[in-house]
Design a protein around this motif. Sequence first.
Motif, PDB file in Angstrom:
ATOM      1  N   GLY B  38      -4.228  -4.182   8.114  1.00 49.54           N
ATOM      2  CA  GLY B  38      -4.912  -3.790   6.885  1.00 49.54           C
ATOM      3  C   GLY B  38      -6.070  -2.833   7.113  1.00 49.54           C
ATOM      4  O   GLY B  38      -6.898  -2.650   6.235  1.00 49.54           O
ATOM      5  N   ARG B  39      -6.118  -2.224   8.300  1.00 54.16           N
ATOM      6  CA  ARG B  39      -7.239  -1.312   8.594  1.00 54.16           C
ATOM      7  C   ARG B  39      -6.889   0.125   8.237  1.00 54.16           C
ATOM      8  O   ARG B  39      -7.767   0.957   8.062  1.00 54.16           O
ATOM      9  CB  ARG B  39      -7.598  -1.407  10.080  1.00 54.16           C
ATOM     10  N   TYR B  41      -3.747   2.620   6.053  1.00 49.17           N
ATOM     11  CA  TYR B  41      -2.699   2.532   5.051  1.00 49.17           C
ATOM     12  C   TYR B  41      -1.846   3.783   5.122  1.00 49.17           C
ATOM     13  O   TYR B  41      -2.342   4.872   5.378  1.00 49.17           O
ATOM     14  CB  TYR B  41      -3.315   2.382   3.650  1.00 49.17           C
ATOM     15  N   ALA B  67       4.868  -8.141   3.105  1.00 46.59           N
ATOM     16  CA  ALA B  67       3.630  -7.493   3.558  1.00 46.59           C
ATOM     17  C   ALA B  67       3.947  -6.200   4.295  1.00 46.59           C
ATOM     18  O   ALA B  67       3.291  -5.173   4.080  1.00 46.59           O
ATOM     19  CB  ALA B  67       2.830  -8.444   4.448  1.00 46.59           C
ATOM     20  N   ARG B  71       2.672  -2.758   2.736  1.00 46.25           N
ATOM     21  CA  ARG B  71       1.606  -2.045   3.448  1.00 46.25           C
ATOM     22  C   ARG B  71       2.064  -0.647   3.867  1.00 46.25           C
ATOM     23  O   ARG B  71       1.234   0.228   4.132  1.00 46.25           O
ATOM     24  CB  ARG B  71       1.163  -2.830   4.683  1.00 46.25           C
TER      25      ARG B  71
ATOM     26  N   GLY C  47      -2.769  -0.423  -0.492  1.00 44.70           N
ATOM     27  CA  GLY C  47      -2.498  -0.970   0.834  1.00 44.70           C
ATOM     28  C   GLY C  47      -2.864  -2.433   0.967  1.00 44.70           C
ATOM     29  O   GLY C  47      -2.509  -3.079   1.957  1.00 44.70           O
ATOM     30  N   ALA C  48      -3.564  -2.978  -0.014  1.00 46.92           N
ATOM     31  CA  ALA C  48      -3.973  -4.380   0.056  1.00 46.92           C
ATOM     32  C   ALA C  48      -2.879  -5.285  -0.505  1.00 46.92           C
ATOM     33  O   ALA C  48      -2.153  -4.910  -1.417  1.00 46.92           O
ATOM     34  CB  ALA C  48      -5.273  -4.591  -0.715  1.00 46.92           C
ATOM     35  N   GLY C  74      -3.175  -2.468  -5.727  1.00 48.69           N
ATOM     36  CA  GLY C  74      -2.676  -3.361  -4.690  1.00 48.69           C
ATOM     37  C   GLY C  74      -1.283  -3.893  -4.987  1.00 48.69           C
ATOM     38  O   GLY C  74      -0.703  -3.617  -6.043  1.00 48.69           O
ATOM     39  N   ASP C 105      -4.441 -10.001   2.443  1.00 50.78           N
ATOM     40  CA  ASP C 105      -5.874  -9.709   2.491  1.00 50.78           C
ATOM     41  C   ASP C 105      -6.686 -10.739   1.729  1.00 50.78           C
ATOM     42  O   ASP C 105      -7.893 -10.870   1.938  1.00 50.78           O
ATOM     43  CB  ASP C 105      -6.128  -8.313   1.908  1.00 50.78           C
TER      44      ASP C 105
END
Lengths: 302, 302, 302
Positions: B38-39, B41, B67, B71, C47-48, C74, C105
């Motif tokens: 999650g750092r 995207y 996920a 993502r 991206g979350a 999100g 997240d």
Amino acid sequence: MMMNALHRQHILSSDQFELETLDALYSTADMLRPVALGRQYTRILEGAVLASLFFEASTRTRLSFDAAFMRLGGAVSHTTGVEFSSLMKGESIADTARVISGYADVMVIRHEQENVIHESAKASLVPVINGGNGAGEHPTQSLLDLYTIRSEFAKQDRMINGARIALVGDLKYGRTIHSLIKLLSLYQNLTFVCTSPSHLVCPQHYIDIAENAGHRIEVHHDLCTGITGCDVLYATRVQGERAGGDILNLEDGGDFCLTQAKLNAHCPAHCVVMHPLPRDSRLGAQDLSSDADQDPRLAPPV
Amino acid sequence: MMMNALHRQHILSSDQFELETLDALYSTADMLRPVALGRQYTRILEGAVLASLFFEASTRTRLSFDAAFMRLGGAVSHTTGVEFSSLMKGESIADTARVISGYADVMVIRHEQENVIHESAKASLVPVINGGNGAGEHPTQSLLDLYTIRSEFAKQDRMINGARIALVGDLKYGRTIHSLIKLLSLYQNLTFVCTSPSHLVCPQHYIDIAENAGHRIEVHHDLCTGITGCDVLYATRVQGERAGGDILNLEDGGDFCLTQAKLNAHCPAHCVVMHPLPRDSRLGAQDLSSDADQDPRLAPPV
Amino acid sequence: MMMNALHRQHILSSDQFELETLDALYSTADMLRPVALGRQYTRILEGAVLASLFFEASTRTRLSFDAAFMRLGGAVSHTTGVEFSSLMKGESIADTARVISGYADVMVIRHEQENVIHESAKASLVPVINGGNGAGEHPTQSLLDLYTIRSEFAKQDRMINGARIALVGDLKYGRTIHSLIKLLSLYQNLTFVCTSPSHLVCPQHYIDIAENAGHRIEVHHDLCTGITGCDVLYATRVQGERAGGDILNLEDGGDFCLTQAKLNAHCPAHCVVMHPLPRDSRLGAQDLSSDADQDPRLAPPV
């Protein structure tokens, strides 16, 4: 353009379409084909939320709304099955629809009771789409079905006006057929060949709509007679879960298993063979047989 | 690069991977780690739709696909549980898969019957990923497991070749173990220590694969003997819901509760302890005990 | 600003909010109103991933989290119903929460057992939001309820301090009321008029919180007496599914059907009438009657 006729409108019944609206709608569909095929992408629905409420089992209708909305950049929020909604706590459908319409931009509902979708539309602040209401209608399926018929006829340089349309199977509970009769009735000079077991005939209401629009109706209870010489063969399964006591009985109902042999014997080479799916592929099922899956007359499912 | 070997391919079994393909795959995984955490995207999958079909219970596999796809910018359409699909209406899995493949770009399927995923792959127009098929395989879990083993061994500057791998628990129905045996067999000179109750031994088919690849097999029915001196300890729970009559019986099956005390007594300090999860944490469960949760030998679950 | 007090924090109880934090939170809510209404769009959460875990039935709470997260850019991954999670395989809630926190997240959880959400928060690597825990709390609903009260009072240029707040219905199991009492206790000089059948009175724990904060408590078992002269009327349904043997009995419990006639007879014109929904609209239900749906005192549900 005529698409404006649909702007922010509920889609509850095939009644509400005219040919000009359909022309505009199908032009848009043609334009979006590359998006549907995953070859292009658009964010036109970015930030929009579809509430997808399937209180009755569905695979293809539910997934097709998902894919359409997602490929256009939108997001989908699902509720499947009444056991996970507030309806089991005694909430009225009006309250549910009103609240959900506060979160979503549009909602699609399937429900086994015919009236629930109309009640939801009355309470909702946003457009409601009928994804199938009991034995009532299935307007978006009929939009797709007519799109297929138009495309296949266009390939053959044929006109829909004057065509012989065989409707086969469970015409009593088959809501896709009910909606398709309404849409096709916008054309001229059709012959609807209603072909079903005698206890699963088409409700008079839909027969009247076709006749009042000037079309011919034939009724048959023998499969081979019904499909002979048709330009379109629209086959359906017997919907056991809705039919109640009216389960198709081989002795009473005759043979409604549509095999390759029967297609070859009775349907012309140009015939467009369609099925809304799902079809029953179990042994002895009275449905379109998978032995015909390679027949070139089968219209593509997508 | 060798990732091309996977381009538009079904992922049905661990059989289909070679070491060079795995190297390329894990390089990509390393590169995407910041996205997984999650750092960062990326929108590389924007406009793409994953059909997620879990006809059998799942939390972590289902959510991990969600996920991963989300993502990377894609969207996910779910079907969970056969009661909300058309399969209950008699539809063949081929029809279901064929239709869904018209809406999605890729599909992941979990099903309790081993053959359903292979039949779906035959009918589908898009790649199908096996998310676990009955007591068969679970190839993506084994890809993750091998990724963990490689990472942990790399931290210790150790080679996988020559390692002693203790496989513990239900080796008969444990599909993650079946898939992992296949993947690990690509390495050289391993010893697989198959440690299970006598009625839950590993099927001969997987034993043969390892032996034909030149690895050694040991079979034990005593937990402490089986785990002694191992470099990897891969623990699993007894899958009661699949075992049918073969429920683990304490008198017959011995003690398979893997406690901190047993880890301390029999496993070396460098041992990599893994579990595919879920584990049974109920009182008296024959599984990895939560009293060992702080043991530094436990490989990180993510 | 004071929103920093919430940065990466669990939201488990209304206890954790102070007025300054609420001011900052509601300023942000005001700023995001155009997004909530679908008039603007932001990608701030691109991206979350939100893991949405509703182990108990929910429509509005679940959909409101969906819509909020999606409209902010999100994506949401759902698990609904314990039968499709690994919990039925004997997995501990700590294992489930720990694993899911590796994929998402943030997670929102509803569960019928009060302690599950706190155990999940302990095990999770990411923030956990309480979406309703048994007969415990429902802090995000109370945040919304207070937002409504503040907005309605602001329209009337009235202060919340000193107001008379009628809490009506099932005060024993009504978790939205429990959370709201805590939040409102941050204000000064309120009168809480607890109005319920005698077997569904508010737990002493919440009474103590209000009294310790200097507020007055009145207890009534007659609906008309309870609502007389109130500035806020917060109505709830009897939650039959949680009440066990404590089903509201008309002979014992009196008449808790809140009709237009009773509103007209006992509530002032400026009164703010609220309901967290769902409400029971079945015949004979002891809840807010739909005959009052056009009353201008009803606060908007969104």
